[in-house]
Design an enzyme around this catalytic site. Structure first.
Site, PDB file in Angstrom:
ATOM      1  N   ASP A   1       2.922   5.178  -3.559  1.00 11.53           N
ATOM      2  CA  ASP A   1       4.195   4.551  -3.824  1.00 11.53           C
ATOM      3  C   ASP A   1       5.309   5.071  -5.051  1.00 11.53           C
ATOM      4  O   ASP A   1       6.408   5.462  -5.030  1.00 11.53           O
ATOM      5  CB  ASP A   1       4.446   3.057  -4.165  1.00 11.53           C
ATOM      6  CG  ASP A   1       3.479   2.473  -2.903  1.00 11.53           C
ATOM      7  OD1 ASP A   1       3.433   2.972  -1.753  1.00 11.53           O
ATOM      8  OD2 ASP A   1       3.105   1.151  -3.140  1.00 11.53           O
TER       9      ASP A   1
ATOM     10  N   TYR B   1      -6.371  -6.629  -0.233  1.00 11.34           N
ATOM     11  CA  TYR B   1      -6.053  -5.250  -0.587  1.00 11.34           C
ATOM     12  C   TYR B   1      -7.163  -4.822  -1.309  1.00 11.34           C
ATOM     13  O   TYR B   1      -7.772  -3.839  -1.199  1.00 11.34           O
ATOM     14  CB  TYR B   1      -4.548  -5.176  -1.373  1.00 11.34           C
ATOM     15  CG  TYR B   1      -4.487  -3.752  -1.396  1.00 11.34           C
ATOM     16  CD1 TYR B   1      -3.384  -3.078  -0.711  1.00 11.34           C
ATOM     17  CD2 TYR B   1      -4.904  -3.018  -2.588  1.00 11.34           C
ATOM     18  CE1 TYR B   1      -3.264  -1.634  -1.115  1.00 11.34           C
ATOM     19  CE2 TYR B   1      -4.532  -1.716  -2.932  1.00 11.34           C
ATOM     20  CZ  TYR B   1      -3.763  -1.017  -2.063  1.00 11.34           C
ATOM     21  OH  TYR B   1      -3.523   0.306  -2.331  1.00 11.34           O
TER      22      TYR B   1
ATOM     23  N   THR C   1      -4.889   5.079   3.157  1.00 10.34           N
ATOM     24  CA  THR C   1      -5.603   6.431   2.913  1.00 10.34           C
ATOM     25  C   THR C   1      -5.368   6.781   1.517  1.00 10.34           C
ATOM     26  O   THR C   1      -6.222   7.822   1.125  1.00 10.34           O
ATOM     27  CB  THR C   1      -5.110   7.425   3.846  1.00 10.34           C
ATOM     28  OG1 THR C   1      -3.511   7.381   3.798  1.00 10.34           O
ATOM     29  CG2 THR C   1      -5.468   7.098   5.160  1.00 10.34           C
TER      30      THR C   1
END
Ligand code: GLA
Length: 393
Positions: free
Chosen positions: A174, A224, A39
């Site tokens: 991250d 990804y 998200t």
């Protein structure tokens, strides 16, 4: 951490780069995302914790024109000439070089330095060893060279190093959590506004167990980036149908609007959108349940998130599904894959008194199925690099 623990690192530093002066030691943690997967590059919500596993960075300035690097995990050295930053080399040193390129763009003037990197965060385990490396090195560089960067310049430079230099189109989660993480809490981060709310980790007599499959499927990085492109395509199609500027990101959609999109989007793009929109809703619910200690409800949302990542977003892997099925059958309140997927780790909400039985059972079952021994550990929500940047002072 006491000096006793960093002394062995300093010894290795001296063996690799020569003796005195003493290097400074910086740190940044890995992360576990509790919920809110894929998200963050869609302007959505995430709920990560920084964990009690660090990447440690020893640094000493040299006044030379070059940067000497060493990784204890890989027992591998690297060299970067400051005047001639080279292209990507598909090695761990790219992360450092990517940061140097970013700092160069900002006009920062750096001399040479020696840098040793030591990661407790399993590399490729889906726990953001790369963000821990970027944030740790960035903290070291800003401090020893007295660079004046605000918090967002720090995390954005780290993300840009990863996006632009290393070539992984990741979101901001991250780097954000590795930097802003806070002990005992998860951060409910809105990746559009970049504001967060701290959510107490009220899991009662449960513990958070990470089981790292130690498997990393090679198509992961491409897939990804492909997911990201698919989301951008879905957004374009929605805006083409409903008028330009209708939506800034897929996270502007609510669950009740999904029905209308079924006619607008091709199946795959509809599935990707469906995941993002429902996952945002699960994040809000999970944060509410977490803060009032409703662990069973949080667990159900973990399972629902995993199902959606497996079936709609298609980023899971047989090894991840196996561990989540094990959790369902045991049963424990909840489990799911965490991070980008295609291998890496799962998280499990395990009643404390069943910890050993659960971990032994999961390990044995996984070994029998895949002939590989997974790595398990209990994680605690810990401080990010902003709250505790260094280990040596
Ligand atoms: C990786 C990326 C994050 C995020 C997750 C999936 O960890 O680095 O930005 O997109 O995958 O939620």
């Amino acid at each position: 951490m006491s000096n006793g623990t960093i002394d062995p690192l300093r010894e290795i530093f001296h063996e690799v780069f020569g003796s005195s002066p003493q290097p400074e030691v910086y740190r940044a943690p890995g992360r576990v995302n509790l919920i809110g997967e894929h998200t963050d590059y869609n302007g959505g919500l995430v709920l990560p914790i920084a964990i009690d596993l660090d990447t440690r960075v020893c640094i000493r300035t040299t006044g030379e024109d070059s940067v000497r690097l060493y990784s204890t995990n890989l027992d591998e050295s690297g060299l970067i000439e400051l005047g001639k930053l080279h292209d990507r080399q598909d090695k761990w040193t790219d992360y450092v070089q990517g940061l140097l390129v970013e700092l160069d763009r900002k006009g920062a003037e750096l001399d040479g330095f020696d840098l040793l990197v030591d990661s407790e965060v399993p590399v490729g385990g889906g726990l953001s060893s790369s963000a821990a490396l970027e944030v740790g090195v960035m903290g070291a560089l800003t401090d020893v060279f007295g660079l004046e960067l605000d918090d967002f310049e720090v995390i954005n430079s780290c993300r840009k190093a990863e996006n632009d230099f290393v070539g992984a189109s990741t979101g901001i989660m991250d780097q954000y959590i590795s930097y802003f993480g806070r002990g005992g809490t998860a951060l409910l981060l809105n990746t559009s506004s970049l504001n967060y709310q701290a959510v107490d980790l009220n899991i009662g007599n449960h513990v958070l167990v990470v089981i790292d499959t130690t498997v990393s499927h090679t198509h992961g990085a491409n897939q990804y980036n492909k997911r990201r492109e698919e989301c951008e395509e879905a957004l374009e199609m929605i805006n083409a149908e409903f008028g330009p500027g209708h939506l800034d990101s897929l996270s502007g959609l609510k669950v009740y609007q999904l029905e209308d999109l079924e006619k607008v989007l091709p199946g795959t793009l509809y599935d990707r959108t469906y995941h993002v929109v429902t996952e945002n809703e699960r994040v809000v619910d999970a944060a509410d349940f977490l803060s009032i200690g409703e662990t069973e409800e949080v667990g159900k949302l973990f399972y629902a998130s995993h199902d959606s990542l497996r079936d709609r977003y298609k980023v899971s892997a047989p090894e991840l599904d196996f561990l989540v099925d094990f959790a369902l059958n045991f049963p424990i309140p909840g489990a799911r894959m965490t991070g980008g997927g295609f291998g890496g780790s799962t998280i499990h909400l395990v009643p404390e008194e069943q910890l050993d039985e659960y971990v032994d059972g999961a390990t044995r079952a996984f070994e029998e199925e895949f002939d590989v021994t997974p790595r398990s550990f209990v994680v605690q929500a810990s401080d990010g690099a902003k709250a505790r940047p260094t280990l040596s002072r």
